[in-house]
Each structure stands twice: as structure tokens, then as C-alpha cells.
Design a protein around this motif. Structure first.
Motif, short mmCIF file in Angstrom:
data_model
loop_
_atom_site.label_atom_id
_atom_site.label_comp_id
_atom_site.label_asym_id
_atom_site.label_seq_id
_atom_site.Cartn_x
_atom_site.Cartn_y
_atom_site.Cartn_z
N HIS A 32 -1.05 -15.23 -11.91
CA HIS A 32 -1.96 -14.09 -11.93
C HIS A 32 -2.47 -13.76 -10.53
O HIS A 32 -3.60 -13.33 -10.37
CB HIS A 32 -3.10 -14.32 -12.91
CG HIS A 32 -2.60 -14.41 -14.32
ND1 HIS A 32 -2.21 -13.30 -15.03
CD2 HIS A 32 -2.35 -15.46 -15.11
CE1 HIS A 32 -1.76 -13.67 -16.21
NE2 HIS A 32 -1.84 -14.98 -16.30
N PHE A 33 -1.64 -14.02 -9.56
CA PHE A 33 -1.85 -13.61 -8.16
C PHE A 33 -2.96 -14.37 -7.45
O PHE A 33 -2.79 -14.76 -6.31
CB PHE A 33 -2.09 -12.10 -8.03
CG PHE A 33 -1.26 -11.25 -8.95
CD1 PHE A 33 0.07 -11.58 -9.21
CD2 PHE A 33 -1.79 -10.15 -9.58
CE1 PHE A 33 0.85 -10.80 -10.06
CE2 PHE A 33 -1.03 -9.37 -10.44
CZ PHE A 33 0.29 -9.70 -10.68
N ALA A 34 -4.13 -14.51 -8.11
CA ALA A 34 -5.25 -15.24 -7.51
C ALA A 34 -5.60 -14.69 -6.12
O ALA A 34 -5.85 -15.45 -5.20
CB ALA A 34 -4.98 -16.74 -7.44
N LEU A 35 -5.65 -13.37 -6.01
CA LEU A 35 -6.10 -12.78 -4.75
C LEU A 35 -7.62 -12.70 -4.75
O LEU A 35 -8.22 -12.45 -5.79
CB LEU A 35 -5.51 -11.38 -4.58
CG LEU A 35 -3.99 -11.31 -4.58
CD1 LEU A 35 -3.53 -9.87 -4.39
CD2 LEU A 35 -3.42 -12.20 -3.49
N LEU A 36 -8.22 -12.92 -3.60
CA LEU A 36 -9.68 -12.85 -3.54
C LEU A 36 -10.09 -11.37 -3.53
O LEU A 36 -9.69 -10.62 -2.64
CB LEU A 36 -10.19 -13.56 -2.29
CG LEU A 36 -9.88 -15.05 -2.31
CD1 LEU A 36 -10.21 -15.70 -0.98
CD2 LEU A 36 -10.61 -15.74 -3.44
N PRO A 37 -10.87 -10.94 -4.53
CA PRO A 37 -11.10 -9.51 -4.71
C PRO A 37 -11.92 -8.86 -3.59
O PRO A 37 -11.86 -7.66 -3.42
CB PRO A 37 -11.86 -9.44 -6.04
CG PRO A 37 -12.49 -10.77 -6.18
CD PRO A 37 -11.58 -11.75 -5.52
N PHE B 7 0.87 -17.82 -7.45
CA PHE B 7 0.31 -17.99 -8.79
C PHE B 7 0.70 -16.86 -9.72
O PHE B 7 0.88 -15.72 -9.30
CB PHE B 7 -1.21 -18.07 -8.70
CG PHE B 7 -1.70 -19.20 -7.85
CD1 PHE B 7 -1.97 -20.43 -8.41
CD2 PHE B 7 -1.85 -19.04 -6.48
CE1 PHE B 7 -2.41 -21.49 -7.62
CE2 PHE B 7 -2.29 -20.08 -5.69
CZ PHE B 7 -2.57 -21.31 -6.26
N ARG C 7 -7.43 -4.60 -5.70
CA ARG C 7 -7.46 -3.75 -6.89
C ARG C 7 -6.85 -2.39 -6.65
O ARG C 7 -6.63 -1.63 -7.58
CB ARG C 7 -8.90 -3.59 -7.36
CG ARG C 7 -9.79 -2.97 -6.31
CD ARG C 7 -11.22 -2.97 -6.74
NE ARG C 7 -12.09 -2.51 -5.68
CZ ARG C 7 -12.47 -3.25 -4.64
NH1 ARG C 7 -12.02 -4.50 -4.54
NH2 ARG C 7 -13.26 -2.77 -3.72
N GLN C 8 -6.58 -2.05 -5.39
CA GLN C 8 -5.97 -0.75 -5.11
C GLN C 8 -4.45 -0.83 -5.11
O GLN C 8 -3.79 0.14 -4.83
CB GLN C 8 -6.46 -0.24 -3.75
CG GLN C 8 -7.97 -0.03 -3.73
CD GLN C 8 -8.53 0.19 -2.34
OE1 GLN C 8 -8.02 -0.36 -1.38
NE2 GLN C 8 -9.57 1.00 -2.24
N LEU C 9 -3.92 -2.04 -5.41
CA LEU C 9 -2.47 -2.22 -5.39
C LEU C 9 -1.93 -2.37 -6.81
O LEU C 9 -2.65 -2.78 -7.72
CB LEU C 9 -2.12 -3.48 -4.59
CG LEU C 9 -2.60 -3.54 -3.14
CD1 LEU C 9 -2.18 -4.86 -2.53
CD2 LEU C 9 -2.04 -2.39 -2.34
N SER C 10 -0.65 -2.05 -6.97
CA SER C 10 -0.02 -2.29 -8.27
C SER C 10 0.26 -3.78 -8.40
O SER C 10 0.16 -4.54 -7.43
CB SER C 10 1.29 -1.52 -8.35
OG SER C 10 2.25 -2.15 -7.52
N GLY C 11 0.60 -4.21 -9.63
CA GLY C 11 0.86 -5.62 -9.86
C GLY C 11 1.93 -6.18 -8.93
O GLY C 11 1.78 -7.25 -8.34
N GLN D 150 0.59 -6.56 -5.54
CA GLN D 150 -0.34 -7.67 -5.45
C GLN D 150 0.42 -8.98 -5.31
O GLN D 150 0.05 -9.85 -4.52
CB GLN D 150 -1.23 -7.74 -6.70
CG GLN D 150 -2.20 -6.58 -6.77
CD GLN D 150 -3.26 -6.78 -7.85
OE1 GLN D 150 -3.53 -7.89 -8.27
NE2 GLN D 150 -3.85 -5.69 -8.28
N TYR E 160 -7.60 -3.03 -0.64
CA TYR E 160 -8.13 -4.14 -1.41
C TYR E 160 -7.20 -4.43 -2.58
O TYR E 160 -6.51 -3.52 -3.05
CB TYR E 160 -9.54 -3.81 -1.91
CG TYR E 160 -10.57 -3.94 -0.82
CD1 TYR E 160 -11.24 -5.13 -0.62
CD2 TYR E 160 -10.84 -2.87 0.02
CE1 TYR E 160 -12.17 -5.26 0.40
CE2 TYR E 160 -11.77 -2.98 1.05
CZ TYR E 160 -12.43 -4.19 1.23
OH TYR E 160 -13.34 -4.33 2.23
#
Ligand SMILES: Nc1ncnc2c1ncn2[C@@H]1O[C@H](COP(=O)(O)OP(=O)(O)OP(=O)(O)O)[C@@H](O)[C@H]1O
Ligand SMILES: [Mg+2]
Lengths: 339, 675
Positions: A116-121, A114, A165-169, A172, A163
């Protein structure tokens, strides 16, 4: 070479948003114009799209924002129900499949990345990548093993416990890619996977993608709004405008023979040498064949450095090394100068 | 998506989380051991020693007496001050009341002479209908007209006008006061810092509790009721104002500065107009809260519809009580819809028209004046125009009494069995359990929970407040409050959260549910008592039913909100991976909606506590009863201390749950929302 097998075929796909879309489409004989539709208060996101995606190819759908790419790719995986049309996956009509059947197909045969990545936070990288396997009921040890493999495939070893949010775009999106590959899909959808990244990272991710595909050889539908990206990655490109496909073909086709002014706008800035392949620029061998050889599949830009050794002509070879013709220095210079 | 360095995120590392859970587990184990075996070792930890009880109630009562009898500010005494406030409020109140209800009188008591009659019922109905037409169109006009006709036809007119008069005085004062305070707090940080805790406390102290000192200071009567209403309704307006001003886009503020506004211009020409929409929403809140309070304030002499309900409750005359209850509902609906329509109307741009004559510019105002004058004059000759004729009044009172009778005759056994089963198996055991807990152990355990969830600050606050409840000798009553509140919240959540989850998924269901909870929310809390008492008579069970009915709204609303706010892209990703509907709900939506659902729980508790105090009227034995008794005995100390204990319970549960929600948010990686 036998014609490649079509893995995914769709015929006359329509997607209209708004009330009474289906009835309106049927009433208007199945082929209303853009104006008729907007007069009826309907948004025509996808109009009468035909396409077929072949086994093992990268099929790029290119178009500007709002041209209906996301809607189309969601119709292909039936995340959105098309208003009309037919989608054949291995010859089986997806639109007739039951919900349970669709879940089965998505679980085992399709993967999606996707924009916008759509990773579960709330999950770690490892848990995110293992998630598709988890919903299938795969045991913990097995799914984590598989997830680790995918994570190392995309080069994120050591970040399993991080997690999102700890990764760059860019990182991710690597997780997103790993996740979509965890189920070993036959058909891989990528909806503008690199659009949210900055240009340098985007370039790096494209290289990564090319490397992955050379290993994996998936059948891919890749969405982008960036024509350069399309040229770089595609085996074939379909260009969309206002929900319709205005032209479909190889990058070379499209650059050399743009079907409309609209398409020509995109191709203008593309260096010919980067898309024209040796096969199209070669001539019949005149006199004795030159010794230095180049593959007919290479682009002119790739072939050009070979002339630096001073050769005037190169031998053009096919897939089995047979001689197909010769490539002349003057032709190459012409093409490069054309820009 | 933005990249945030890992260090800047307030997420406790996994190991800290685990330590927290372990610490809580140990604390719980120690607590249970102590509870089971500690009674002989430390009896003081189970029953707070009588000799050590802090006589806070007596101090407060003495202080108030001193205030009234001896306090002076040099030039004037405290009593002068309260008299002055009373006069300031009494003047407009008498004016409005004579317009709506009594007419202009001269003289007192039975030899009073009426010079002018009040505005006729036809004119009042016409005016509100015109307002409805002006603000919301024909539909609203019809609704409002029907509501007011209902009041007239069912003989509730004069009580309703008394209630309306209090509201018409309290609302403008509340709005202006709240607005000024809010602006002040926006401008001066020290004022904001001073106001915020006060606002928090005001919102959690049960309404009865400040009726007592007001009764003491202002005496029994309508003025005291208006003062109470003001105090009750002003804090939300203050809060809305602060929030609305802060939300004005920075560009607008920059513009104000660029064109060289003075401070005064900046406030009144730039900020307040830009924040108008939110401010109008605040006004709607003030109106609804005022209505709620005016009804409750009938206990200190507000009169009107609230008094009718109260009197009927005391007589156990359900028919009359229900009729007054319906009248309150009608008034509430009319006021709510009207004020909302006015808020929405100004939000829309109005097409600019050229100013023409006065008549053309103010058709509604003129029409209203015409109605007042014509019906006023005609009323002198035809009394039916002045006051709705008694002969045409309908009363459903006996009908409702019969319905109640019929239900009780036919379903008595079933209702009784249901009630007894729940009482015996759930309510009473839970009550016994809570009453058996050692207060010192509870204080210590809550402190550990506060420490684990946020840190030493929260631990101190929570332990301190809980200790104060015990130290003022109110532990037992507080536990009964906790038990009633806990059990009601449990049932409200068990019913409300699933409804919310179902409604969030189904648009059509949500529309129905939304209408239902919007209506429930406009009803003053008093109204909920009537049906509960009718079916189950007095007692804990009745109180619980009323509290559940009142507090279910936030449980539903927040669940819906939480689920609907889940990022649709994540749901889509789940779908693309082949999640079933059930997996989507349990693995993605509920997980991510959890903090919101917890906040809903928090609100449910707040609603439950505020309703619980009112259920003192139906014979509970908790802190609410304590406040109620203080009210009837006009003992400000006793009332305030018990009221503060309820507020402390509210604050403790609020802070603990908020900390838990924040922690869950951090764990889920959802950033704290800016509200
Ligand atoms: N749920 C919806 N309801 C109504 N209209 C929609 C909906 N989803 C998409 N559209 C409309 O369909 C059209 C195509 O949208 P789509 O998202 O497919 O574009 P896109 O090519 O993916 O654009 P982008 O590059 O911005 O992602 C747009 O005009 C959009 O407004
Ligand atoms: Mg898109």
C-alpha cells in the motif's frame, strides 16, 4: 558457469503468532503439525521455511492470501522477529545482529517496497524519496540530487513537488520504488508491489520493473499472489501454502513438473510455450545445422515467430554462440497447441 | 488507496501558506509596536471607556424580572409555566426521596408523622448488588456492594441518598428528553440547524452561569437543582442520539423502507433499536454528568453530598470535606460501572430462553422485592436493619484532619517555597503581561489569526466575541481567566502530552494510565478542590493545581489516541528504511499525530475553563468569581453576562484551534475524519 553465490539464505524459519509460541515450538521438538498448532491457539504464519536467494536473481514468493508471504518477507528483514530459525545475509547471521547493526543494514543494504505504498502524506515526492537518506544524515543537496536521479529513473520527472495524494496509484508506487532504490540497496524486497493497481497499470509496471532490473541487476525478493506475474518476472519461484513452501524452482520446472495438486491448479491455465525454454525442447542436431539461430534461454513463445519465415528447424545457441542442438517446427507446434 | 484529483483537495497551495505565516508575523509585529508605544496615542484601546460599556447585565436582570412579574402567554403567565415545570419535577422527586431517605410522611416540619420508613440501607445495598450481579457478574457485584457499604459505614448514607434521589429523577428525564430532541433533529433539518449552536453554547457556558437564572426562576431548593441538572445533562444525550442515528448503516435504513415501514415504525422499530449500543453509551454520560452537576447544584439547594463538601470547604474542615469527597467518589464509581455494564450487557446477544413462570423469568426482580419487604418489616423491630447504627459508624474525619496537619507542619516550608517560586516567576509575570495588553490590539490580532486560519467568517466571529467581552466591561476579569486557564493548560500539556506519548508506546504503562485517567474522569469536578486547598490554602496557585489535575486527562488521552492512530504501515516503512526509535517518533509518529494532539489541547482548554469557574470557591478574582458572586446575590444578569464571557473565551479558542488543526491535517494530507 560457476554456481551463483547465495546472498541470502534462511534455514528452518518459523513464525507463530500467539502466547507462548517459542516455548510451544521448543516443547514439540521443533516440528509441530498445523493441527497441533491451531489446537494450541497459535497462528502458524510461517512454518519451517528454507530458501536461498542468489546474487542478481529475481526470487518470487507466490501464494494465496494469508499463506504467510508478508510475514516471511518481514522475517527476512527482521521487521518481525522469527520464532525460530536462522537467516544468513552474506554468511552473517541476521538474527544475532544487534538493533544498531540491523538499523545499519537496513539503511545501507536493504530496500523495501510496500503493497500500500506507505508514502508519508505530509511530504512531497522529492522529500519522500530523499527520506531514507535524510534519516541517515545525508546532506540536503546530496540527497536531493540522488532523489532526483531516482525519480527520473522511474519516469516521474516534473512531479517532484507533488504530494502523494495528487498522484495516481501507479505513480505512487513508482515513488515507493524510487524511495527504496535511493539507498542503492543490495537486497531489494518488494511485497506485492503491484497488487493494489488495476490490471492494465499492473502490466505496465511489470514492464517497467523488468526494464529497471535489466539496468540495476539487484538481488530481489518479490512477493505476489498472482501466478502469471510470478511466471513473468521470476528467475525462480517458491510457492507457499499455509506458511510452508510447497515447491521451489524455475518457472519452467514448476509448470512442467508440479510437485502437488495444489501447484498444478495454478499451472493449468499457463500456456506451456510461455515458460518452456528452447533448451528443454531442443533435440540433437540431425544432419547439417540450420542457419537461423535462437538462444537456448528464449521461451518457445519467443522462438515461434522465427518459424514464420518457413524454416523447419532452428539452430540453438548457448551463451557464447556455440551450437547446442536444434529446435524443430513440429515440437514447437505441439507445445503451442498444448496451451 | 484511492485516487483523488488534486483540485478536489482542500489543501492550500504552498504559497498561500507562506502568505498566511507572513501576514501573522506582520500582525504580531504591529501588535507589539502598538502595545509598547500606543498607550499615549490611544488610551481607549487599553482601557475600555467606562461611558461606552453596554449595560447588558442590567438589561438581562430587568428582562428576567419582567418575565416573572408580567410575562404572559395569554392563557397562562410565565410564572405559571415555571410552577408547572416545578410541579412536574417535584412529584417524582418527592416520591423517590421519600423512598430512599425521608420515608412517607404526612404533615410538615416538626409535627410530621412518618407512616412508612424509607427503604432500608440493607435493601438498597442488596438491590444495587443484585443489579451488579445481573449486569456484570460477581466482580461488579462486589465492587458496587463495597461502594454502598462504604457510604453506610462512614456515615454518609443519608446525604448520599439525597444525591441519588436527584440523579434518579434527572437521568430518566434527561435521557428521554435528549432522545426525543435528537430524533427530532435527525428528522427535521431545521431543528438540527437551530439546535447545533445552542448545544455548542450549552457545552461551553460554565455550569454556575445557568444556576443563576434557574435560581431566579425556580427558587432555592431541590427542584431548581434538578432543573439545572437536566439542562446540563441533556445536550450530550441529544448529540449522541443525532450521531448514533446517523451512523445506522444505510443498508438497515433501506431494509426498513423495503419492508414498508411507516415513519413512526422506521424511527422506533428500525433506527432506535439499531442505534441502541451508542444510545446506552450516551446514557452513561448523562448519569456521570448528572452526578457532577448535582454536586455543584448543592449551591442552589440540592443538599446531599455536594452540600456537605461545600459546607466543609467553607468551614475549612478538611477531614469532613474529604470524607464527603470519598463518598462522592464511591457513588460515582458505582454508578459508572453499573451503567457501563448495562450498556455492554445489552450489546451482547442474550441466548433466547423459553418463557417460563414469572419467578423463573425474573429471579433478580423477585429477590430485590423480597429484600425490601423483609428488611422493611424487620426494620420495624430492629432499628439497625432500618438505618445503619450510629454506634458502628466509623469516622476518619479526625484522621484526615491530622494527616493534613502533619503534612502542613512538616512540609509547610517546602510547599510554600514551591508555591512562591512558581507564583513569582511564572504566574504573576504572565498575569501582568496579559493585563497590560490593549484590548483593541488583541481583538485585531485575533481577527487576523482567524482570517489566516480559515477566512473572513472566522475573523468576524472571533473579533466580535472578543469585542463583546470588552464592551460589557469584563476585559480585566476575562484576562485573569485567560491567564489562569492558559497557565494551567500549559502545565497540563507539559505533563500530560509526554505521559501520553510514553503510554502510547508501552502497552503495560498504558494499561496503568488508562485506569488512572478513567477514574479521574468519573470524579465530579468538586472533588479536585479538596486536596489542592488542603496543601496550598486559597488563591490562584491552588486554583491552578486543581485545574491542572482536572484537565490533564484529555491531554493524555488525545496524545495516546493520536500516536496509536498513526498508520502502522508508515511506521513499518520507516523501520525498513532504518529509522531509529527516536526518528520514528519525531519524524513520523509525532508529525502525523499532531492534529489529534491539537484537538487534545482544545479539550484541555475546555476542561480547564469549566473547572476554573468552580475554583471561584477558593478565591480567584476572575469571571468565575463574578458568576459566583452573582449566584450568592441572585443577580441573573451579572451571572449570565460573566458566564457568556467565559463561553466566548471557550468558543474563540475552540474555533481558532480547530481551524489550526484542520489546516495541519490538510498540510499532512490526512483527510478530515468523519466523526
Ligand atoms: N500480527 C499478527 N498476529 C496474528 N496473526 C497474524 C499477524 N500477522 C499475520 N498473521 C496471520 O498470519 C497468516 C499469514 O499472514 P500474511 O500477512 O503473512 O499473509 P500473506 O500471504 O501476506 O497474505 P496477503 O496476500 O493477504 O497479504 C495469516 O493467517 C494472518 O492472519
Ligand atoms: Mg501480504
Amino acid at each position: 558457469m560457476s554456481p551463483p553465490e547465495a546472498k541470502l539464505v534462511c534455514r528452518n524459519i518459523w513464525k507463530l503468532f500467539g502466547h507462548g509460541a517459542q516455548e510451544f515450538l521448543e516443547k514439540s521438538g521443533g516440528n509441530p503439525t498445523f493441527e497441533q498448532l491451531s489446537d494450541a491457539g497459535l497462528v502458524s504464519a510461517v512454518r519451517s521455511v528454507d530458501l536461498s536467494v542468489h546474487e542478481g536473481e529475481i526470487f518470487v514468493i507466490m501464494g494465496l492470501s494469508g499463506s504467510g508471504k508478508s510475514t516471511l518477507v518481514r522475517c527476512l528483514s527482521r521487521l518481525i522477529e522469527p520464532t525460530a530459525g536462522e537467516i544468513l545475509f552474506h554468511g552473517e547471521n541476521l538474527l544475532a545482529a544487534s538493533d544498531a547493526k540491523m538499523i545499519e543494514i537496513r539503511r545501507h543494504k536493504m530496500g523495501m517496497v510496500f503493497q500500500h505504498f506507505a508514502l508519508l502524506p505530509h511530504m512531497t515526492v522529492l522529500a519522500n524519496v530523499a527520506f531514507p537518506l535524510e534519516v541517515q544524515g545525508v546532506g540536503r543537496a546530496e540527497r536531493e540530487e540522488r532523489a532526483r536521479q531516482m525519480i527520473s529513473l522511474v519516469g516521474l520527472n516534473g512531479r517532484e513537488e507533488a504530494y502523494p495524494r495528487q498522484l495516481s496509484g501507479g505513480q505512487q508506487q513508482r515513488v515507493g520504488i524510487a524511495r527504496s532504490l535511493a539507498v542503492e540497496p543490495e537486497l531489494w524486497f518488494l511485497d506485492e508491489p503491484f497488487s493494489a493497481l488495476d490490471p492494465l497499470i499492473r502490466r505496465e509496471m511489470q514492464d517497467e520493473f523488468i526494464r529497471l532490473q535489466s539496468v540495476l541487476k539487484k538481488t530481489i525478493v518479490f512477493i505476489t499472489h498472482d501466478f502469471d506475474e510470478a511466471i513473468r518476472l521470476a528467475d525462480r519461484i517458491a510457492i507457499m501454502k499455509d506458511g510452508e513452501i510447497v515447491q521451489a524452482g524455475t518457472p519452467e520446472d514448476i509448470v512442467l513438473n508440479p510437485a502437488t495438486d495444489y501447484v498444478q491448479e495454478f499451472t493449468r491455465a499457463v500456456p506451456r510455450a510461455k515458460v518452456v525454454r528452447v533448451r528443454s525442447a531442443m533435440q540433437p542436431v540431425g544432419g547439417d545445422a540450420p542457419t537461423a539461430a535462437v538462444s537456448a534461454h528464449a521461451t518457445i513463445a519467443e522462438a515461434a515467430p522465427l518459424f514464420l519465415q518457413g524454416a523447419e528447424r532452428l539452430r540453438v545457441t548457448g551463451a557464447d554462440g556455440e551450437t547446442l542442438g536444434e529446435l524443430r517446427r513440429a515440437d514447437v507446434i505441439d507445445l503451442v497447441l498444448q496451451g | 488507496m484511492t485516487d483523488v484529483p488534486a483540485a478536489s483537495i482542500g489543501k492550500p497551495p504552498a504559497s498561500v501558506m507562506r502568505h498566511g505565516a507572513v501576514a501573522l508575523g506582520i500582525a504580531l509585529a504591529v501588535f507589539i509596536l502598538f502595545w509598547k508605544f500606543g498607550e499615549d496615542l490611544a488610551p481607549w484601546a487599553f482601557d475600555y471607556p467606562k461611558a461606552q460599556i453596554v449595560p447588558a447585565a442590567r438589561w438581562i436582570t430587568q428582562f428576567t424580572k419582567w418575565l416573572i412579574n408580567d410575562a404572559t402567554f395569554g392563557l397562562f403567565t410565565f410564572t405559571d409555566l415555571t410552577r408547572f415545570i416545578a410541579a412536574v419535577i417535584n412529584f417524582p422527586y418527592q416520591l423517590v426521596l421519600s423512598l430512599l431517605e425521608t420515608g412517607v410522611m404526612s404533615g410538615r416540619g416538626s409535627n410530621a408523622v412518618q407512616y412508612l420508613p424509607p427503604v432500608s440501607w440493607i435493601a438498597v445495598t442488596a438491590i444495587v448488588t443484585l443489579m451488579g450481579l445481573y449486569a456484570g457478574g460477581r466482580r461488579l457485584a462486589v465492587i458496587v456492594a463495597l461502594c454502598f457499604l462504604f457510604l453506610a459505614v462512614f456515615g454518609q448514607w443519608s446525604s448520599a441518598m439525597v444525591t441519588l434521589a436527584s440523579i434518579l429523577v434527572a437521568v430518566p428525564l434527561g435521557v428521554v428528553g435528549g432522545l426525543l430532541l435528537g430524533i427530532g433533529a435527525y428528522r427535521w433539518r431545521w431543528l438540527e440547524r437551530a439546535l447545533l449552536p445552542v448545544l455548542d453554547l450549552m457545552q461551553t457556558i460554565p455550569v454556575f452561569a445557568y444556576l443563576v437564572p434557574i435560581l431566579f426562576l425556580f427558587g432555592f431548593g431541590a427542584t431548581a437543582a434538578v432543573v439545572a441538572t437536566l439542562i446540563y445533562a441533556m445536550p450530550p444525550m441529544t448529540r449522541v442520539t443525532m450521531l448514533a442515528l446517523r451512523q445506522v448503516p444505510p443498508d438497515v435504513r433501506d431494509l426498513g423502507n423495503m419492508i414498508g415501514c411507516t415513519r413512526h415504525q422506521m424511527t422506533w422499530r428500525v433506527l432506535v433499536p439499531s442505534a441502541k449500543d451508542s444510545l446506552l453509551v450516551g446514557m452513561n454520560q448523562v448519569i456521570m454528568l448528572s452526578l457532577n452537576m448535582v454536586i455543584i447544584a448543592s449551591m442552589i439547594g440540592a443538599g446531599g453530598l455536594g452540600f456537605d463538601v461545600l459546607a466543609a470547604l467553607r468551614r475549612l474542615d478538611f477531614g469532613a470535606g474529604l470524607e464527603s469527597g470519598f463518598a462522592i467518589v464511591a457513588l460515582a464509581i458505582a454508578l459508572d460501572r453499573l451503567s457501563q455494564a448495562f450498556a455492554n450487557r445489552t450489546a451482547k446477544p442474550v441466548p433466547e430462553t423459553k418463557p417460563r413462570g414469572f419467578v423463573a423469568r425474573h429471579p433478580y426482580l423477585l429477590a430485590a422485592l423480597v429484600f425490601v419487604v423483609i428488611t422493611g418489616v424487620a426494620g420495624l423491630f430492629f432499628p439497625a436493619i432500618q438505618a445503619y447504627p450510629e454506634g458502628l459508624q466509623l469516622s476518619t474525619g479526625t484522621f484526615w484532619s491530622r494527616v493534613v496537619e502533619w503534612i502542613n507542619v512538616n512540609f509547610f516550608d517546602a510547599l510554600e517555597a514551591f508555591k512562591n517560586a512558581l507564583l513569582l516567576n511564572v504566574l504573576i509575570p504572565f498575569k501582568r503581561f496579559l493585563l497590560g495588553l490593549p484590548w483593541a490590539g488583541v481583538v485585531a490580532f485575533l481577527a487576523v489569526a482567524g482570517w489566516v486560519l480559515r477566512g473572513p467568517g472566522l475573523a468576524l466571529l472571533v473579533a466580535g466575541l472578543t469585542f463583546l467581552i470588552a464592551a460589557t466591561g469584563q476585559w480585566e476579569k476575562a484576562m485573569i481567566t485567560t491567564y489562569l486557564c492558559g497557565i494551567s493548560v500549559l502545565f497540563a500539556s507539559l505533563i500530560g502530552v509526554p505521559i501520553g506519548i510514553a503510554a502510547a508506546e508501552k502497552d503495560r504503562l498504558w494499561r496503568v494510565v488508562q485506569v488512572a485517567i478513567d477514574t479521574l474522569q468519573t470524579l465530579p469536578s468538586f472533588v479536585y478542590l479538596m486536596p489542592a486547598v488542603m496543601l496550598f490554602r486559597v488563591g490562584d496557585f491552588t486554583a491552578m493545581i486543581a485545574v491542572v489535575a482536572y484537565s490533564i486527562v484529555p491531554a493524555i488521552r488525545y496524545s495516546v489516541l493520536g500516536i496509536q492512530r498513526v498508520d502502522p504501515r508508515l511506521v513499518e516503512a520507516g523501520k525498513a528504511m532504518g529509522c531509529t526509535e527516536w526518528q520514528l517518533l519525531t519524524r513520523i509518529k509525532l508529525k502525523l499525530a499532531m492534529p489529534e494532539i491539537m484537538l487534545g489541547l482544545n479539550q484541555t482548554i475546555m476542561f480547564a475553563l469549566s473547572m476554573l469557574v468552580i475554583t471561584a470557591l477558593v478565591g480567584t478574582r476572575d469571571l468565575g468569581q463574578e458568576v459566583y458572586i452573582a449566584l450568592t446575590k441572585a443577580d441573573p444578569g451579572r451571572g449570565l453576562v460573566a458566564g457568556l464571557a467565559v463561553a466566548f473565551i471557550a468558543i474563540v479558542s475552540d474555533r481558532l484551534i480547530s481551524a489550526g488543526a484542520a489546516r495541519t491535517r490538510a498540510r499532512l494530507g490526512i483527510a478530515e475524519e468523519v466523526r
